[in-house]
Structure formats: structure tokens, C-alpha cells
Design a protein around this motif. Structure first.
Motif, PDB file in Angstrom:
ATOM      1  N   UNK B  34     -23.220 -33.334   1.358  1.00 53.31           N
ATOM      2  CA  UNK B  34     -24.067 -32.547   2.241  1.00 53.31           C
ATOM      3  C   UNK B  34     -23.306 -32.248   3.528  1.00 53.31           C
ATOM      4  N   UNK B  36     -24.736 -31.493   7.425  1.00 55.06           N
ATOM      5  CA  UNK B  36     -25.854 -31.359   8.352  1.00 55.06           C
ATOM      6  C   UNK B  36     -25.317 -30.895   9.705  1.00 55.06           C
ATOM      7  N   UNK B  38     -26.292 -30.656  13.927  1.00 53.88           N
ATOM      8  CA  UNK B  38     -27.142 -31.200  14.992  1.00 53.88           C
ATOM      9  C   UNK B  38     -26.854 -30.434  16.273  1.00 53.88           C
ATOM     10  N   UNK B  44     -31.373 -33.213  13.251  1.00 56.50           N
ATOM     11  CA  UNK B  44     -30.413 -32.830  12.231  1.00 56.50           C
ATOM     12  C   UNK B  44     -31.049 -31.869  11.243  1.00 56.50           C
ATOM     13  N   UNK B  46     -30.264 -29.616   7.565  1.00 51.16           N
ATOM     14  CA  UNK B  46     -29.388 -29.435   6.422  1.00 51.16           C
ATOM     15  C   UNK B  46     -28.784 -28.036   6.434  1.00 51.16           C
ATOM     16  N   UNK B  49     -25.785 -28.286   0.439  1.00 52.80           N
ATOM     17  CA  UNK B  49     -25.499 -29.489  -0.326  1.00 52.80           C
ATOM     18  C   UNK B  49     -24.886 -29.147  -1.676  1.00 52.80           C
ATOM     19  N   UNK B  90     -22.051 -32.930  10.576  1.00 49.81           N
ATOM     20  CA  UNK B  90     -21.860 -34.190   9.857  1.00 49.81           C
ATOM     21  C   UNK B  90     -21.718 -33.941   8.365  1.00 49.81           C
TER      22      UNK B  90
END
Lengths: 116, 115
Positions: B34, B36, B38, B44, B46, B49, B90
Motif C-alpha cells: 500500500x 498512504x 498524510x 492518513x 489510501x 494498493x 508511507x
């Protein structure tokens, strides 16, 4: 629909005090996660709830940390005898699935905890 | 065991130029991966994925990532950066161990966009 909510958004406490952080997951989501994000760090997994199964507590850093999930919905993360190193943003996430690796997590805005 | 490494803690690009955020992983099992994002003072979200279907995954806001098993990589790209892309990103790896998933977050890459 409503997303994941967390309260309070900010919490300032004195060293040695206990704190409770609350998470309201998305309705119908069976999985709930708690993470900790320290300044400049990635997310550190703390605990995972899946339905009525026993929680995965493998990420809790010490026995001062505990969490409950009542009725399969709301969760409370409790930190006893807080220390300055507990200062961080505590994030909650929920997901719809059964704990599959493919599940998407939906995150709340976090609670910023500052221990003086 | 599994792990995820984001190779750059900070990436700075000019608006309109390509973005590349690097992620390498290791996993003993077939992982899900995944990305993510922020944004400052926000939760956070998505981006995209990978779940063992198509290796090139398209996400929101023009981002995409390619799963390369031979290189154990899942780099995030965007052809043209926009000022609104400035955020922390992330990379996450997740794999099934017995009855519980193990989810590992990378340490994050801060993306800055120069006007």
C-alpha cells in the motif's frame, strides 16, 4: 458516511497521570487498529482487534498500555503512569474485512498526546 | 519476517516535474503493498494498493506504483507534481501470518514541491 473519529484531538497531561484515548470506528467495520506516530517517525503498530477474537497485543510497548473494544465498536486506549516518551500522535484505523492483508484501513485524525 | 524500507526521507521536486518515491520490501509470504498519504494535520489516506492482481496499480490524484517482485520494489510515481502533492507518504507491507495480518509501515518520505 462518517469516518473514523478520535477524541480528544489534543491531550496535554503531566508525567505520571493516566490518560484515555477514544476511537469510534466506521460503523460495520470489524477490524480496529491502534498505532503510535512519534515526531519524524513512521507508524508503530500497537494493537489490533478483529471481531470477537482475542486482540493482537504484540505491539504494545509496555504493560502501562492497554486497550479495550466494547461491543465490537468503540475502543479505548489507556496509558497508565504516562512518561515523556509517550508523547506522540496516536492513530486509530478500522477496516471492513476479516483481517486479510488486502484490507484497506481507514484512519482517524489522531490524538496528539503531550506529556509534560 | 517482513520489512519495508523507504529509501528517501525527503524528496523535493519542482512543480510539473515527475515524482519518484522509492520503496523496497521483504516478505516471506506473498505481500500486499500500500501507499498512504498524510497531509499536514490530516489523517492518513489510501493512495493505492497492490493485492496480487495487476502489477501496475493506479491510484488517486494521478499516482501509480509498479510491483516488481524481482527487485522487491513498489515505487510510487506521478508524471507531473502539483503543489497539493506536498505531504508525507508511507509505504506499507502486509502479509498473512497464521490467523493475523502483520502490517509494517515504512518510516515515511516527505515530499516537497518547489514552485
Amino acid at each position: 458516511g462518517a469516518g473514523v473519529s478520535q477524541s480528544p484531538s489534543n491531550k496535554v497531561t503531566e508525567k505520571g497521570k493516566d490518560v484515555e484515548l477514544r476511537c469510534d470506528p466506521i460503523s460495520g467495520h470489524t477490524a480496529l487498529y491502534w498505532y503510535r506516530q512519534s515526531l519524524g517517525q513512521g507508524l508503530e503498530f500497537l494493537i489490533y482487534f478483529q471481531g470477537n477474537s482475542a486482540p493482537d497485543k504484540s505491539g504494545l510497548p509496555s504493560d502501562r498500555f492497554s486497550a479495550e473494544r466494547t461491543g465490537g465498536s468503540v475502543s479505548t486506549l489507556t496509558i497508565q503512569r504516562t512518561q515523556q516518551e509517550d508523547s506522540a500522535v496516536y492513530l486509530c484505523a478500522s477496516s471492513h474485512g476479516s483481517g486479510s492483508p488486502t484490507d484497506t484501513q481507514y484512519f482517524g485524525p489522531g490524538t496528539r498526546l503531550t506529556v509534560l | 519476517a517482513q520489512s519495508v524500507t523507504q529509501l528517501d526521507s525527503h524528496v523535493s521536486v519542482s512543480e510539473g516535474t515527475p515524482v519518484l518515491l522509492r520503496c523496497n520490501y521483504s516478505s516471506s509470504y506473498s505481500p500486499s503493498l500500500f501507499w498512504y498519504v498524510q497531509h499536514p494535520n490530516k489523517g492518513l489516506q489510501l493512495l493505492l494498493k497492490y493485492t496480487s492482481a495487476a502489477t501496475l496499480v493506479k491510484g488517486i490524484n494521478g499516482f501509480e506504483a509498479e510491483f516488481k517482485k524481482s527487485e522487491t520494489s513498489f515505487h510510487l510515481t506521478k508524471p507531473s507534481a502539483h503543489m497539493s502533492d506536498a505531504a508525507e507518504y508511507f509505504c506499507v507491507v502486509s502479509a498473512q501470518y497464521s490467523s493475523a495480518s502483520k502490517i509494517i509501515f515504512g518510516s515515511g518520505t516527505r515530499l516537497s514541491i518547489r514552485p
